[in-house]
Design a protein around this motif. Structure first.
Motif, PDB file in Angstrom:
ATOM      1  N   UNK A 190      29.875  33.332  22.958  1.00 38.32           N
ATOM      2  CA  UNK A 190      30.802  34.381  22.548  1.00 38.32           C
ATOM      3  C   UNK A 190      30.828  35.511  23.564  1.00 38.32           C
ATOM      4  N   UNK A 191      29.648  35.849  24.110  1.00 38.78           N
ATOM      5  CA  UNK A 191      29.568  36.920  25.107  1.00 38.78           C
ATOM      6  C   UNK A 191      30.364  36.536  26.359  1.00 38.78           C
ATOM      7  N   UNK A 192      30.192  35.308  26.799  1.00 42.65           N
ATOM      8  CA  UNK A 192      30.908  34.839  27.988  1.00 42.65           C
ATOM      9  C   UNK A 192      32.416  34.775  27.734  1.00 42.65           C
ATOM     10  N   UNK A 193      32.798  34.350  26.540  1.00 45.51           N
ATOM     11  CA  UNK A 193      34.215  34.293  26.178  1.00 45.51           C
ATOM     12  C   UNK A 193      34.821  35.689  26.157  1.00 45.51           C
ATOM     13  N   UNK A 194      34.066  36.662  25.624  1.00 41.96           N
ATOM     14  CA  UNK A 194      34.540  38.045  25.584  1.00 41.96           C
ATOM     15  C   UNK A 194      34.683  38.605  26.998  1.00 41.96           C
ATOM     16  N   UNK A 195      33.737  38.288  27.882  1.00 39.79           N
ATOM     17  CA  UNK A 195      33.822  38.736  29.278  1.00 39.79           C
ATOM     18  C   UNK A 195      35.083  38.192  29.950  1.00 39.79           C
ATOM     19  N   UNK A 196      35.339  36.895  29.772  1.00 39.45           N
ATOM     20  CA  UNK A 196      36.519  36.285  30.384  1.00 39.45           C
ATOM     21  C   UNK A 196      37.796  36.934  29.879  1.00 39.45           C
ATOM     22  N   UNK A 197      37.844  37.184  28.570  1.00 43.40           N
ATOM     23  CA  UNK A 197      39.024  37.808  27.986  1.00 43.40           C
ATOM     24  C   UNK A 197      39.226  39.217  28.542  1.00 43.40           C
ATOM     25  N   UNK A 198      38.135  39.988  28.647  1.00 45.48           N
ATOM     26  CA  UNK A 198      38.221  41.373  29.120  1.00 45.48           C
ATOM     27  C   UNK A 198      38.662  41.427  30.586  1.00 45.48           C
ATOM     28  N   UNK A 199      38.076  40.565  31.418  1.00 45.31           N
ATOM     29  CA  UNK A 199      38.424  40.529  32.835  1.00 45.31           C
ATOM     30  C   UNK A 199      39.875  40.109  33.023  1.00 45.31           C
ATOM     31  N   UNK A 203      43.342  40.128  50.935  1.00 45.91           N
ATOM     32  CA  UNK A 203      42.208  39.717  50.106  1.00 45.91           C
ATOM     33  C   UNK A 203      42.469  39.964  48.626  1.00 45.91           C
ATOM     34  N   UNK A 204      43.472  40.773  48.330  1.00 45.57           N
ATOM     35  CA  UNK A 204      43.824  41.029  46.943  1.00 45.57           C
ATOM     36  C   UNK A 204      42.850  41.967  46.245  1.00 45.57           C
ATOM     37  N   UNK A 205      42.814  41.856  44.917  1.00 48.27           N
ATOM     38  CA  UNK A 205      41.939  42.697  44.111  1.00 48.27           C
ATOM     39  C   UNK A 205      41.146  41.793  43.174  1.00 48.27           C
ATOM     40  N   UNK A 206      39.819  41.952  43.192  1.00 48.36           N
ATOM     41  CA  UNK A 206      38.931  41.084  42.420  1.00 48.36           C
ATOM     42  C   UNK A 206      38.406  41.822  41.192  1.00 48.36           C
ATOM     43  N   UNK A 207      38.436  41.135  40.054  1.00 54.54           N
ATOM     44  CA  UNK A 207      37.970  41.692  38.783  1.00 54.54           C
ATOM     45  C   UNK A 207      36.798  40.854  38.285  1.00 54.54           C
ATOM     46  N   UNK A 208      35.716  41.525  37.916  1.00 54.36           N
ATOM     47  CA  UNK A 208      34.527  40.814  37.444  1.00 54.36           C
ATOM     48  C   UNK A 208      33.815  41.652  36.386  1.00 54.36           C
ATOM     49  N   UNK A 209      32.978  41.026  35.543  1.00 57.06           N
ATOM     50  CA  UNK A 209      32.260  41.787  34.517  1.00 57.06           C
ATOM     51  C   UNK A 209      31.268  42.757  35.146  1.00 57.06           C
ATOM     52  N   UNK A 210      31.219  43.969  34.620  1.00 57.60           N
ATOM     53  CA  UNK A 210      30.239  44.956  35.087  1.00 57.60           C
ATOM     54  C   UNK A 210      28.975  44.807  34.251  1.00 57.60           C
ATOM     55  N   UNK A 211      27.833  44.906  34.876  1.00 59.27           N
ATOM     56  CA  UNK A 211      26.565  44.796  34.155  1.00 59.27           C
ATOM     57  C   UNK A 211      25.436  44.408  35.080  1.00 59.27           C
ATOM     58  N   UNK A 212      24.258  44.226  34.484  1.00 50.26           N
ATOM     59  CA  UNK A 212      23.060  43.946  35.278  1.00 50.26           C
ATOM     60  C   UNK A 212      22.455  42.579  35.008  1.00 50.26           C
ATOM     61  N   UNK A 213      23.125  41.747  34.215  1.00 53.75           N
ATOM     62  CA  UNK A 213      22.559  40.430  33.931  1.00 53.75           C
ATOM     63  C   UNK A 213      23.045  39.414  34.957  1.00 53.75           C
ATOM     64  N   UNK A 244      33.629  34.412  34.913  1.00 56.80           N
ATOM     65  CA  UNK A 244      34.764  35.185  34.388  1.00 56.80           C
ATOM     66  C   UNK A 244      35.572  35.864  35.489  1.00 56.80           C
ATOM     67  N   UNK A 245      35.069  35.865  36.722  1.00 54.04           N
ATOM     68  CA  UNK A 245      35.726  36.567  37.834  1.00 54.04           C
ATOM     69  C   UNK A 245      37.132  36.030  38.084  1.00 54.04           C
ATOM     70  N   UNK A 246      38.063  36.959  38.276  1.00 58.08           N
ATOM     71  CA  UNK A 246      39.451  36.625  38.597  1.00 58.08           C
ATOM     72  C   UNK A 246      39.916  37.485  39.761  1.00 58.08           C
ATOM     73  N   UNK A 247      40.820  36.954  40.574  1.00 53.66           N
ATOM     74  CA  UNK A 247      41.374  37.704  41.708  1.00 53.66           C
ATOM     75  C   UNK A 247      42.886  37.713  41.612  1.00 53.66           C
ATOM     76  N   UNK A 248      43.448  38.901  41.782  1.00 60.91           N
ATOM     77  CA  UNK A 248      44.899  39.060  41.804  1.00 60.91           C
ATOM     78  C   UNK A 248      45.361  39.015  43.246  1.00 60.91           C
ATOM     79  N   UNK A 249      46.259  38.095  43.544  1.00 55.09           N
ATOM     80  CA  UNK A 249      46.782  37.927  44.905  1.00 55.09           C
ATOM     81  C   UNK A 249      48.275  38.217  44.906  1.00 55.09           C
ATOM     82  N   UNK A 250      48.726  38.987  45.900  1.00 51.07           N
ATOM     83  CA  UNK A 250      50.141  39.315  46.010  1.00 51.07           C
ATOM     84  C   UNK A 250      50.622  38.917  47.392  1.00 51.07           C
ATOM     85  N   UNK A 251      51.594  38.025  47.436  1.00 45.55           N
ATOM     86  CA  UNK A 251      52.142  37.556  48.709  1.00 45.55           C
ATOM     87  C   UNK A 251      53.058  38.617  49.307  1.00 45.55           C
TER      88      UNK A 251
END
Length: 200
Positions: A44-53, A159-169, A178-185
């Motif tokens: 559930x934690x991983x699913x929530x991270x993916x959704x948030x990112x 290189x675009x903009x990269x989104x990832x969960x913030x935290x220390x784990x 959960x990391x995603x990158x937005x790319x714009x041509x």
């Protein structure tokens, strides 16, 4: 006759006694439930991270699309500017200490004087404030993205903009699934990919 019939019917009707749930049954059910929850919590934690990112990346995508249309509408001078730690509406957000970090959010405004920086008399067109749970990294980029009269962006690099969960784990950060990158041509096509950087 009626009395005899009534007595026979009452004798033949089985008597049932209802019992409630015992304390032992309740404790066993609670124990099973707690085991199931402990097994499901990481998923559930991983699913929530993916959704948030993904939600944050999609917010940036919609902001960029709005910026392009507003730039065409107003003949350019539309700027997307990151929110830094000091000006963040969410005072607890500390994800924007460098020019490349956009983790506290961003806003879109009409750059009336062409300075590239926002002043109070310049209208904000759109604003997204983040709570610090997602890192947004504009690698090798600056604190702003400018749009000209044709809706083309300058400042959003390849290189675009990269989104990832913030935290220390171990499941947080850029190595997270959960990391995603937005790319714009160059032509303006925007896509969100499940990678840590845009393809060359």
């Amino acid at each position: 006759m009626t009395t005899w019939l009534l007595q026979n019917v009452m004798r033949s009707t089985p008597t049932t006694s209802s019992h409630g749930i015992t304390l032992v049954e309740t404790l066993v059910a609670l124990a099973i439930l707690s085991v199931l929850l402990s097994l499901a919590a990481p998923a559930f934690h991983q699913l929530h991270q993916k959704w948030k990112v993904l939600q944050t990346a999609q917010s940036m995508e919609s902001t960029l699309l709005l910026a392009r249309s507003e730039a065409i509408r107003y003949g350019g001078n539309i700027v997307l500017l990151k929110i830094d730690n000091a000006t963040s509406p969410n005072t607890g957000c500390q994800n924007a200490s460098t020019k490349q970090e956009w983790g506290c959010g961003w806003f879109l405004f009409r750059d009336l004087n062409g300075s590239g920086t926002w002043t109070k008399n310049e209208p904000k067109l759109h604003e997204i404030a983040l709570d610090g749970s997602v890192n947004a990294m504009h690698s090798s980029g600056g604190a702003s993205i400018k749009f000209n009269r044709y809706g083309l962006a300058s400042g959003l690099n390849a290189k675009g903009m990269t989104f990832s969960p913030a935290g220390n784990t171990a499941s947080d950060g850029i190595s997270s699934s959960a990391t995603r990158t937005l790319c714009m041509a160059a032509g303006g096509r925007i896509r969100i990919i499940e990678e840590a950087s845009c393809p060359k």
